[in-house]
Design a protein around this motif. Structure first.
Motif, PDB file in Angstrom:
ATOM      1  N   ILE A 144       0.835  -1.210   0.000  1.00  0.00           N
ATOM      2  CA  ILE A 144       0.000   0.000   0.000  1.00  0.00           C
ATOM      3  C   ILE A 144       0.864   1.252   0.000  1.00  0.00           C
ATOM      4  N   VAL A 145       1.925   1.269   0.802  1.00  0.00           N
ATOM      5  CA  VAL A 145       2.845   2.418   0.825  1.00  0.00           C
ATOM      6  C   VAL A 145       3.442   2.628  -0.562  1.00  0.00           C
ATOM      7  N   ASN A 146       3.849   1.546  -1.214  1.00  0.00           N
ATOM      8  CA  ASN A 146       4.414   1.652  -2.569  1.00  0.00           C
ATOM      9  C   ASN A 146       3.387   2.173  -3.562  1.00  0.00           C
ATOM     10  N   GLN A 147       2.147   1.689  -3.476  1.00  0.00           N
ATOM     11  CA  GLN A 147       1.097   2.163  -4.377  1.00  0.00           C
ATOM     12  C   GLN A 147       0.889   3.672  -4.238  1.00  0.00           C
ATOM     13  N   ALA A 148       1.066   4.175  -3.021  1.00  0.00           N
ATOM     14  CA  ALA A 148       0.866   5.603  -2.748  1.00  0.00           C
ATOM     15  C   ALA A 148       2.058   6.454  -3.194  1.00  0.00           C
ATOM     16  N   GLY A 149       3.157   5.814  -3.552  1.00  0.00           N
ATOM     17  CA  GLY A 149       4.353   6.566  -3.904  1.00  0.00           C
ATOM     18  C   GLY A 149       5.063   7.130  -2.688  1.00  0.00           C
ATOM     19  N   ALA A 150       4.805   6.532  -1.539  1.00  0.00           N
ATOM     20  CA  ALA A 150       5.442   6.959  -0.281  1.00  0.00           C
ATOM     21  C   ALA A 150       6.620   6.035   0.018  1.00  0.00           C
ATOM     22  N   ASN A 151       7.293   6.293   1.125  1.00  0.00           N
ATOM     23  CA  ASN A 151       8.483   5.543   1.510  1.00  0.00           C
ATOM     24  C   ASN A 151       8.241   4.805   2.824  1.00  0.00           C
ATOM     25  N   THR A 152       8.562   3.532   2.853  1.00  0.00           N
ATOM     26  CA  THR A 152       8.534   2.781   4.107  1.00  0.00           C
ATOM     27  C   THR A 152       9.885   2.976   4.778  1.00  0.00           C
ATOM     28  N   VAL A 153       9.902   3.651   5.927  1.00  0.00           N
ATOM     29  CA  VAL A 153      11.169   3.871   6.634  1.00  0.00           C
ATOM     30  C   VAL A 153      11.510   2.692   7.540  1.00  0.00           C
ATOM     31  N   GLY A 154      10.512   1.881   7.863  1.00  0.00           N
ATOM     32  CA  GLY A 154      10.747   0.713   8.691  1.00  0.00           C
ATOM     33  C   GLY A 154       9.463   0.165   9.253  1.00  0.00           C
ATOM     34  N   CYS A 155       9.632  -0.870  10.058  1.00  0.00           N
ATOM     35  CA  CYS A 155       8.504  -1.536  10.690  1.00  0.00           C
ATOM     36  C   CYS A 155       8.806  -1.691  12.176  1.00  0.00           C
ATOM     37  N   ALA A 156       7.849  -1.338  13.006  1.00  0.00           N
ATOM     38  CA  ALA A 156       7.973  -1.493  14.454  1.00  0.00           C
ATOM     39  C   ALA A 156       6.931  -2.504  14.900  1.00  0.00           C
ATOM     40  N   ILE A 157       7.403  -3.531  15.573  1.00  0.00           N
ATOM     41  CA  ILE A 157       6.554  -4.653  15.949  1.00  0.00           C
ATOM     42  C   ILE A 157       6.618  -4.841  17.461  1.00  0.00           C
ATOM     43  N   ALA A 158       5.494  -5.125  18.068  1.00  0.00           N
ATOM     44  CA  ALA A 158       5.515  -5.449  19.497  1.00  0.00           C
ATOM     45  C   ALA A 158       6.184  -6.801  19.691  1.00  0.00           C
ATOM     46  N   ILE A 159       5.601  -7.856  19.121  1.00  0.00           N
ATOM     47  CA  ILE A 159       6.100  -9.217  19.333  1.00  0.00           C
ATOM     48  C   ILE A 159       6.335  -9.887  17.983  1.00  0.00           C
ATOM     49  N   GLU A 160       7.568 -10.278  17.757  1.00  0.00           N
ATOM     50  CA  GLU A 160       7.928 -11.025  16.549  1.00  0.00           C
ATOM     51  C   GLU A 160       8.083 -12.490  16.911  1.00  0.00           C
ATOM     52  N   LYS A 161       7.441 -13.349  16.148  1.00  0.00           N
ATOM     53  CA  LYS A 161       7.630 -14.788  16.312  1.00  0.00           C
ATOM     54  C   LYS A 161       8.785 -15.181  15.393  1.00  0.00           C
ATOM     55  N   GLY A 162      10.003 -15.030  15.919  1.00  0.00           N
ATOM     56  CA  GLY A 162      11.206 -15.217  15.131  1.00  0.00           C
ATOM     57  C   GLY A 162      11.308 -16.587  14.491  1.00  0.00           C
ATOM     58  N   PHE A 163      10.755 -17.602  15.136  1.00  0.00           N
ATOM     59  CA  PHE A 163      10.822 -18.966  14.617  1.00  0.00           C
ATOM     60  C   PHE A 163       9.994 -19.157  13.356  1.00  0.00           C
ATOM     61  N   GLN A 164       9.155 -18.170  12.998  1.00  0.00           N
ATOM     62  CA  GLN A 164       8.366 -18.266  11.774  1.00  0.00           C
ATOM     63  C   GLN A 164       9.022 -17.547  10.601  1.00  0.00           C
ATOM     64  N   GLY A 165      10.098 -16.821  10.858  1.00  0.00           N
ATOM     65  CA  GLY A 165      10.966 -16.330   9.798  1.00  0.00           C
ATOM     66  C   GLY A 165      10.586 -15.067   9.063  1.00  0.00           C
ATOM     67  N   GLY A 166       9.409 -14.526   9.275  1.00  0.00           N
ATOM     68  CA  GLY A 166       8.983 -13.341   8.521  1.00  0.00           C
ATOM     69  C   GLY A 166       9.883 -12.136   8.722  1.00  0.00           C
ATOM     70  N   GLY A 167      10.254 -11.867   9.957  1.00  0.00           N
ATOM     71  CA  GLY A 167      11.111 -10.721  10.250  1.00  0.00           C
ATOM     72  C   GLY A 167      12.495 -10.873   9.654  1.00  0.00           C
ATOM     73  N   ASP A 168      13.062 -12.070   9.749  1.00  0.00           N
ATOM     74  CA  ASP A 168      14.396 -12.303   9.196  1.00  0.00           C
ATOM     75  C   ASP A 168      14.391 -12.168   7.674  1.00  0.00           C
ATOM     76  N   GLU A 169      13.316 -12.626   7.018  1.00  0.00           N
ATOM     77  CA  GLU A 169      13.211 -12.472   5.566  1.00  0.00           C
ATOM     78  C   GLU A 169      13.152 -10.995   5.183  1.00  0.00           C
ATOM     79  N   LEU A 170      12.352 -10.225   5.901  1.00  0.00           N
ATOM     80  CA  LEU A 170      12.257  -8.796   5.610  1.00  0.00           C
ATOM     81  C   LEU A 170      13.599  -8.103   5.822  1.00  0.00           C
ATOM     82  N   ARG A 171      14.281  -8.425   6.911  1.00  0.00           N
ATOM     83  CA  ARG A 171      15.603  -7.832   7.168  1.00  0.00           C
ATOM     84  C   ARG A 171      16.583  -8.189   6.056  1.00  0.00           C
ATOM     85  N   ALA A 172      16.538  -9.444   5.577  1.00  0.00           N
ATOM     86  CA  ALA A 172      17.433  -9.883   4.505  1.00  0.00           C
ATOM     87  C   ALA A 172      17.170  -9.111   3.212  1.00  0.00           C
ATOM     88  N   GLU A 173      15.944  -8.620   3.057  1.00  0.00           N
ATOM     89  CA  GLU A 173      15.576  -7.826   1.883  1.00  0.00           C
ATOM     90  C   GLU A 173      15.893  -6.342   2.071  1.00  0.00           C
TER      91      GLU A 173
END
Length: 190
Positions: free
Chosen positions: A139-168
């Motif tokens: 949605i941010v990309n569609q708007a032509g805006a910039n994602t500066v980052g993501c702030a999460i309360a609780i990351e379930k690290g064992f599911q890998g989503g956060g690590d994949e995003l960081r790798a990107e």
């Protein structure tokens, strides 16, 4: 955030299917003072990022996004999980599969609420596989805006989503990262 880890241990419940229930303070009954502390920590983490707006998804991300925005003195926009009669005109939308709910939502934001070139901080209560974050980034990309980052309360690290995003190259700041959990214990990433 050590205080969040302690609160998860004290009040969290582990349910079947790798579900961590924190409804007693984060996403059903709200511990407002504690949420404001979490918001203050997010504001500290992103103090130099020139954030102009926070974006989250209904409903559980709204309280944390509000707390962070209060400390940053910026607005919050939340994506609705379905287009309703009060969302009219042009919209940005993205399809998001929910791990917790086991279904797919079409999240939408009226285009008038995100401006081109804005610096958007995405805030959410949980990060598991990263589907909601990816939908919000779309949605941010569609708007032509910039994602500066993501702030999460609780990351379930064992599911890998956060690590994949960081790798990107996406900046992901989680206040607590659960590396593993079973019926009786939770292990946090150091």
């Amino acid at each position: 955030m050590r205080a969040l880890e302690e609160k998860i241990i004290a009040e969290g419940k582990i349910l079947p299917g790798n579900v961590l229930k924190v409804g007693s303070f984060l996403n059903q009954r709200l511990d407002v003072d504690f949420l404001m502390q979490m918001g203050q920590e997010i504001a500290r983490l992103y103090a130099d990022s020139k954030v102009t707006k926070i974006l989250t998804v209904e409903a559980s991300g709204i309280a944390l996004a509000f707390a962070a925005a209060s400390h940053m003195h910026i607005p919050v926009v939340f994506a609705k999980k379905n287009k309703s009669s009060n969302v009219s005109g042009n919209v940005y939308s993205s399809e998001v599969a929910s791990y917790t709910h086991g279904k797919t939502f079409q999240i939408v934001v009226a285009s008038e609420y995100i401006d081109i070139d804005e610096n958007i901080l995405i805030v959410d209560d949980f990060l598991a596989c990263g589907n909601a974050i990816r939908g919000l980034m779309d949605i941010v990309n569609q708007a032509g805006a910039n994602t500066v980052g993501c702030a999460i309360a609780i990351e379930k690290g064992f599911q890998g989503g956060g690590d994949e995003l960081r790798a990107e190259g996406v900046r992901v700041e989680s206040l607590a990262i659960v590396d593993s959990m079973d019926d009786t214990s939770i292990t946090f990433r150091k």
